[in-house]
Design a protein around this motif. Sequence first.
Motif, short mmCIF file in Angstrom:
data_model
loop_
_atom_site.label_atom_id
_atom_site.label_comp_id
_atom_site.label_asym_id
_atom_site.label_seq_id
_atom_site.Cartn_x
_atom_site.Cartn_y
_atom_site.Cartn_z
N THR A 1 0.84 -1.19 0.00
CA THR A 1 0.00 0.00 0.00
C THR A 1 0.88 1.24 0.00
O THR A 1 2.10 1.17 0.13
CB THR A 1 -0.90 0.02 1.24
OG1 THR A 1 -0.08 0.21 2.41
CG2 THR A 1 -1.69 -1.26 1.38
N ALA A 2 0.26 2.40 -0.11
CA ALA A 2 1.00 3.67 -0.10
C ALA A 2 1.71 3.88 1.23
O ALA A 2 2.66 4.67 1.31
CB ALA A 2 0.04 4.82 -0.37
N THR B 1 1.98 -4.52 3.60
CA THR B 1 1.60 -5.54 2.63
C THR B 1 0.10 -5.47 2.37
O THR B 1 -0.69 -5.45 3.31
CB THR B 1 1.97 -6.94 3.15
OG1 THR B 1 3.39 -7.01 3.34
CG2 THR B 1 1.55 -8.02 2.16
N ARG B 2 -0.27 -5.42 1.13
CA ARG B 2 -1.68 -5.36 0.77
C ARG B 2 -2.36 -6.67 1.14
O ARG B 2 -1.78 -7.75 0.97
CB ARG B 2 -1.83 -5.09 -0.73
CG ARG B 2 -3.24 -4.69 -1.18
CD ARG B 2 -3.23 -4.37 -2.67
NE ARG B 2 -2.31 -3.27 -2.97
CZ ARG B 2 -2.64 -1.98 -2.91
NH1 ARG B 2 -3.87 -1.63 -2.55
NH2 ARG B 2 -1.76 -1.05 -3.20
N SER B 3 -3.58 -6.63 1.63
CA SER B 3 -4.28 -7.85 2.01
C SER B 3 -4.79 -8.59 0.78
O SER B 3 -4.97 -8.00 -0.29
CB SER B 3 -5.45 -7.53 2.94
OG SER B 3 -6.50 -6.89 2.23
N GLU B 4 -5.02 -9.88 0.94
CA GLU B 4 -5.54 -10.69 -0.16
C GLU B 4 -6.90 -10.15 -0.62
O GLU B 4 -7.17 -10.03 -1.81
CB GLU B 4 -5.70 -12.15 0.28
CG GLU B 4 -4.40 -12.80 0.72
CD GLU B 4 -4.64 -14.16 1.36
OE1 GLU B 4 -5.67 -14.80 1.02
OE2 GLU B 4 -3.83 -14.58 2.19
N LYS B 5 -7.73 -9.84 0.35
CA LYS B 5 -9.08 -9.35 0.04
C LYS B 5 -9.00 -8.04 -0.74
O LYS B 5 -9.74 -7.84 -1.72
CB LYS B 5 -9.87 -9.14 1.33
CG LYS B 5 -11.31 -8.73 1.13
CD LYS B 5 -12.05 -8.63 2.46
CE LYS B 5 -13.51 -8.25 2.27
NZ LYS B 5 -14.22 -8.17 3.58
N ALA B 6 -8.10 -7.15 -0.31
CA ALA B 6 -7.96 -5.85 -0.98
C ALA B 6 -7.49 -6.03 -2.41
O ALA B 6 -7.99 -5.37 -3.33
CB ALA B 6 -6.99 -4.97 -0.21
N LEU B 7 -6.53 -6.92 -2.62
CA LEU B 7 -6.02 -7.16 -3.98
C LEU B 7 -7.13 -7.69 -4.88
O LEU B 7 -7.29 -7.24 -6.02
CB LEU B 7 -4.86 -8.15 -3.95
CG LEU B 7 -4.34 -8.61 -5.32
CD1 LEU B 7 -3.93 -7.42 -6.18
CD2 LEU B 7 -3.18 -9.58 -5.15
N SER C 1 -11.10 -6.87 -9.34
CA SER C 1 -12.50 -7.12 -9.73
C SER C 1 -13.29 -5.82 -9.87
O SER C 1 -14.10 -5.67 -10.78
CB SER C 1 -13.17 -8.04 -8.72
OG SER C 1 -13.20 -7.47 -7.42
N ASN C 2 -13.04 -4.86 -8.98
CA ASN C 2 -13.75 -3.58 -9.07
C ASN C 2 -13.31 -2.79 -10.31
O ASN C 2 -14.15 -2.16 -10.99
CB ASN C 2 -13.50 -2.74 -7.82
CG ASN C 2 -14.19 -3.30 -6.59
OD1 ASN C 2 -15.10 -4.14 -6.70
ND2 ASN C 2 -13.79 -2.86 -5.41
N ALA C 3 -12.01 -2.82 -10.60
CA ALA C 3 -11.50 -2.12 -11.78
C ALA C 3 -12.08 -2.74 -13.05
O ALA C 3 -12.42 -2.04 -14.02
CB ALA C 3 -9.98 -2.17 -11.81
N ALA C 4 -12.20 -4.07 -13.05
CA ALA C 4 -12.78 -4.76 -14.21
C ALA C 4 -14.27 -4.46 -14.34
O ALA C 4 -14.78 -4.23 -15.43
CB ALA C 4 -12.55 -6.27 -14.08
N SER C 5 -14.96 -4.44 -13.19
CA SER C 5 -16.40 -4.21 -13.18
C SER C 5 -16.75 -2.84 -13.78
O SER C 5 -17.78 -2.69 -14.45
CB SER C 5 -16.94 -4.32 -11.75
OG SER C 5 -18.33 -4.10 -11.71
N LYS C 6 -15.90 -1.86 -13.54
CA LYS C 6 -16.15 -0.52 -14.08
C LYS C 6 -16.13 -0.51 -15.60
O LYS C 6 -16.67 0.41 -16.22
CB LYS C 6 -15.11 0.46 -13.53
CG LYS C 6 -15.29 0.78 -12.05
CD LYS C 6 -14.27 1.78 -11.58
CE LYS C 6 -14.49 2.12 -10.10
NZ LYS C 6 -13.49 3.09 -9.58
#
Length: 214
Positions: free
Chosen positions: A129-130, A134-140, A145-150
């Motif tokens: 993250t910024a 370490t980025r969480s699995e759920k966040a990744l 999926s959110n970027a694709a959904s858009k």
Amino acid sequence: MGKTNGYLARDPSLAVKRKPIPKTIGHPAWTDAEIDRFRAHWALGSVQRLCFELVFWTGARISDAVKIGPGMAGRDGVLQFTQKKTGEPAFVPWTCPLPAYAVRMEDDRKLLFAALEARVERHMTFLATAYGTTRSEKALGHVISNAASKLGIAKSAHGLRKSRAKLLAEAGATVHQIAAWTGHITLEEVEHYTREASRRAAVRGEQMKKPVNR
């Protein structure tokens, strides 16, 4: 069918057979058009693009992708990490020459390194993250999926893992070569991709691509 003290002497359900549960395909692989559309929208330098390129190139599960960092690349140019799910290693060509069956994937690798180079901050893990954590699995999973959904793409991060395995199979990689890259333990899982690739080639009147010895 007799009765004993008011109870059935034989269980009538014993003759009933359970209806087979149809197998599902799970997370579907991304199509070439969807991959192109995602890349066209999310520019290099965005978190969405970085997450996409790393998962797509490595074919790693999100539980492993969040922990991948520069320290995992060996002097031989191979990225090696231990999978959380299986405890077994996976090996991904990083800076080494690509094997013959993967030479046409060089553009994918170049795009990954372009995304890594565009990072503003450098941390121990590529997808940190910024704040450097370490980025969480759920966040990744949500980032992709959110970027694709858009964009109207109903696909997941795990679908990118399947896409890499599918592309390797279509390029002529053997089940062992695919398993080494993706970290699959059972070859039966990988054979699904090679069978599909072989059938697609068959209806096109083509032979499966053979790796070229160099």
